[in-house]
Write an enzyme that holds these catalytic residues in place. Sequence first.
Site, PDB file in Angstrom:
ATOM      1  N   ALA A 116      -4.247  10.580  21.322  1.00  0.00           N
ATOM      2  CA  ALA A 116      -4.039  10.607  22.777  1.00  0.00           C
ATOM      3  C   ALA A 116      -4.361  11.973  23.374  1.00  0.00           C
ATOM      4  CB  ALA A 116      -2.601  10.195  23.120  1.00  0.00           C
ATOM      5  N   ASP A 131       0.813  -1.208   0.000  1.00  0.00           N
ATOM      6  CA  ASP A 131       0.000   0.000   0.000  1.00  0.00           C
ATOM      7  C   ASP A 131       0.852   1.266   0.000  1.00  0.00           C
ATOM      8  OD1 ASP A 131      -2.289  -1.487  -0.041  1.00  0.00           O
ATOM      9  OD2 ASP A 131      -2.913  -1.035   2.013  1.00  0.00           O
ATOM     10  N   SER A 135      -6.114   3.290  14.157  1.00  0.00           N
ATOM     11  CA  SER A 135      -5.347   2.896  15.335  1.00  0.00           C
ATOM     12  C   SER A 135      -5.459   3.917  16.455  1.00  0.00           C
ATOM     13  CB  SER A 135      -3.871   2.684  14.962  1.00  0.00           C
ATOM     14  OG  SER A 135      -3.257   3.910  14.596  1.00  0.00           O
ATOM     15  N   ALA A 186      -6.154   3.461   8.340  1.00  0.00           N
ATOM     16  CA  ALA A 186      -4.718   3.532   8.634  1.00  0.00           C
ATOM     17  C   ALA A 186      -4.496   4.121  10.032  1.00  0.00           C
ATOM     18  CB  ALA A 186      -4.026   4.350   7.543  1.00  0.00           C
TER      19      ALA A 186
END
Length: 300
Positions: A219, A80, A200, A196
Amino acid sequence: MDSKFKLVALIGKYQTSAGVAAVASARAALDAVAHFLHDQGCDVVLERDTALNMGMVTHPTLTVPQIGEQCDLGLVVGGDGTMLGIGRQLAAYGVPLIGINQGRLGFITDIPYGNFAACLSLMLRGEYVEDHRSLMTGRVMRDGHCVYNATALNDVVVNRGATSGMVELRVEVDGHFVANQRADGLIIATPTGSTAYALSSGGPLLHPSIPGWVMVPIAPHTLSNRPIVLANTSHIAIEVVAGRDASASFDQQSLASLMHGDRIEVTRSNHHVRFLHPKGWSYFDTLREKLHWNEGVTST
């Protein structure tokens, strides 16, 4: 057999740091695909940097702009990441792309190398599904001047420095103040990029047909800062308020260092990438394969 595509460009994954065995394997794969294309009645050229880095001298070579101007099809043999790089460059030319993956099935390079002949023989005759993917344009503005710009197929990411603390970012959408966010960074992802880095970091999956983007904090200091889906017609501005060694990356393949006061502006590109998939291809089949859905579940 008459192929619908007369002049086909082969683009390979090349890394100067790759080992001898890896380069030899990639070169053998490109040779095998090139011979197959010749047998199908196609003329074959190699992308110039692929040929140089692989040491391949048996085929004519073209630069990426020349491929865009002259070729009917681009065929990527790699993963990719290779497809992301060439997709951005060829989008303005409208050249369709097919991806053959030598490793694990990719999200956008979805033909296994071991099965490429069976798939390509049908696709070259016109039996394929066409899939258009949107691009975004990002630019870094400093004191009213653009100091860096790039396109992205997956995402534009503003990140803190590797050894520094959080960054503080002021976010605007279409000129309206959204929030000041303290976080490790912020991701603006297309539907393609929603599988992608954005995924995550807790972002949702966006189907490729949705004309939207997802904005995902990395975060965040305040847990109520959640991902949000925006229209891809939006103008997003991210200003660096505080934090050291921040940077902006585009598809994780190009990088700009940021200073306090810099504004990263993200807008929709005028171009899109054309992917071709085998007949019967489904986005949901790819998700099941890559995300390991239904493992341990017996279907009825």
